[in-house]
Write a protein that holds these residues in place. Structure first.
Motif, PDB file in Angstrom:
ATOM      1  N   ASP A  26      -9.907  -2.160  -9.076  1.00 57.02           N
ATOM      2  CA  ASP A  26     -10.729  -2.078  -7.664  1.00 57.02           C
ATOM      3  C   ASP A  26     -11.718  -3.315  -7.589  1.00 57.02           C
ATOM      4  O   ASP A  26     -12.511  -3.475  -6.869  1.00 57.02           O
ATOM      5  N   ASP A  27     -11.969  -3.993  -8.984  1.00 57.23           N
ATOM      6  CA  ASP A  27     -12.891  -4.961  -9.073  1.00 57.23           C
ATOM      7  C   ASP A  27     -12.772  -6.123  -7.950  1.00 57.23           C
ATOM      8  O   ASP A  27     -11.666  -6.519  -7.480  1.00 57.23           O
ATOM      9  N   PRO A  28     -13.767  -6.698  -7.423  1.00 59.17           N
ATOM     10  CA  PRO A  28     -13.721  -7.877  -6.339  1.00 59.17           C
ATOM     11  C   PRO A  28     -12.726  -8.869  -6.834  1.00 59.17           C
ATOM     12  O   PRO A  28     -12.011  -9.432  -5.859  1.00 59.17           O
ATOM     13  N   PHE A  34      -5.166 -10.364  -6.402  1.00 53.95           N
ATOM     14  CA  PHE A  34      -3.646  -9.674  -6.010  1.00 53.95           C
ATOM     15  C   PHE A  34      -4.403  -8.806  -4.721  1.00 53.95           C
ATOM     16  O   PHE A  34      -4.731  -7.857  -4.909  1.00 53.95           O
ATOM     17  N   PRO A  35      -4.331  -9.411  -3.518  1.00 59.14           N
ATOM     18  CA  PRO A  35      -4.732  -8.613  -2.282  1.00 59.14           C
ATOM     19  C   PRO A  35      -4.123  -7.472  -1.834  1.00 59.14           C
ATOM     20  O   PRO A  35      -4.417  -6.470  -1.429  1.00 59.14           O
ATOM     21  N   ASP A  36      -2.762  -7.416  -2.107  1.00 57.76           N
ATOM     22  CA  ASP A  36      -1.859  -6.208  -2.019  1.00 57.76           C
ATOM     23  C   ASP A  36      -2.107  -5.127  -2.985  1.00 57.76           C
ATOM     24  O   ASP A  36      -1.842  -5.448  -4.120  1.00 57.76           O
ATOM     25  N   PRO A  37      -2.823  -3.934  -2.646  1.00 59.97           N
ATOM     26  CA  PRO A  37      -2.891  -3.024  -3.718  1.00 59.97           C
ATOM     27  C   PRO A  37      -1.530  -2.454  -4.443  1.00 59.97           C
ATOM     28  O   PRO A  37      -1.690  -2.366  -5.524  1.00 59.97           O
ATOM     29  N   GLU A  38      -0.474  -2.511  -3.850  1.00 63.67           N
ATOM     30  CA  GLU A  38       0.650  -2.018  -4.351  1.00 63.67           C
ATOM     31  C   GLU A  38       1.146  -3.239  -5.525  1.00 63.67           C
ATOM     32  O   GLU A  38       1.548  -2.759  -6.743  1.00 63.67           O
ATOM     33  N   VAL A  43       1.295  -5.589 -11.457  1.00 59.70           N
ATOM     34  CA  VAL A  43       1.321  -6.540 -12.279  1.00 59.70           C
ATOM     35  C   VAL A  43      -0.193  -6.531 -12.847  1.00 59.70           C
ATOM     36  O   VAL A  43      -0.348  -7.746 -13.938  1.00 59.70           O
ATOM     37  N   HIS A  44      -0.970  -5.891 -12.437  1.00 57.85           N
ATOM     38  CA  HIS A  44      -2.489  -6.080 -12.940  1.00 57.85           C
ATOM     39  C   HIS A  44      -2.572  -6.072 -14.527  1.00 57.85           C
ATOM     40  O   HIS A  44      -3.246  -6.656 -15.257  1.00 57.85           O
TER      41      HIS A  44
END
Length: 204
Positions: A26-28, A34-38, A43-44
């Motif tokens: 949830d880091d800025p 990656f704007p889409d949380p899902e 991929v993060h």
């Protein structure tokens, strides 16, 4: 009780990548890349895993024995063209590994690379992560302390990019100073390059 620290090796690779994923989900900056949380959840970890691979191959990872924290360090030589060329390859590797169609994966590394100082040898804190349930306990400061004390003894500066106001405040308390040249992600958050001069006489 002091934090027990060991040096991570290849067998810790996935655990450290998982820790970075959890700590920075949830880091800025991660939220901008990656704007889409899902999609970010998918991929993060691969994205940040490239940092782990670089640190294992070219630097060091200080890892809490209980798995609660990790710090990724690189010693950057002064004005070394080969080191700079290798660093230039990392953003493309991150994009390829995580999300090839997402140019932001590569852009964030390109923009931070443009302001990275090259004139003086230094320790580069590539990333530091503390598991979310242990944040605020001072583990990050304790994890960094051995390297910063060595920097003070050897007269070597240190460098990093803070990705949030909260982390910037932590680093300022440990002697880092904002360079005055913020990285501005397009339509996104700021990042703050920070430089720490060695403290003469701070460590025996």
């Amino acid at each position: 009780m002091a934090l027990e620290i060991r040096r991570a090796d290849q067998s810790d690779r996935d655990a450290v990548a998982g820790l970075l994923d959890e700590a920075f989900r949830d880091d800025p900056v991660s939220s901008w890349v990656f704007p889409d949380p899902e999609h970010r959840a998918a991929v993060h970890g691969r994205f940040l895993g490239v940092f782990v691979d670089v640190a294992l191959a070219e630097g060091r990872i200080d890892y809490a024995v209980d798995g609660s924290a990790a710090a990724l360090w690189l010693r950057i030589p002064a004005g070394d063209p080969e080191a700079e060329a290798a660093e230039d390859e990392v953003p493309a590797r991150m994009r390829e590994a995580a999300d090839p169609d997402n140019e932001r994966c590569e852009l964030v590394g390109r923009l931070t690379g443009e302001v990275h100082p090259t004139a003086e040898e230094h320790e580069y804190l590539l990333m530091i992560a503390v598991t979310p349930e242990r944040q605020g306990e001072g583990l990050g400061s304790e994890l960094m302390r051995p390297v910063l004390e060595r920097c003070d003894r050897e007269g070597v500066p240190a460098y990093l990019e803070a990705s949030s106001e909260r982390s910037r405040g932590l680093y300022e308390r440990l002697g880092w100073e904002f360079t005055g040249d913020a990285v501005r992600l397009p339509d996104g958050p700021l990042m703050w390059p920070m430089w720490r001069k060695p403290r003469a006489g701070a460590a025996a």
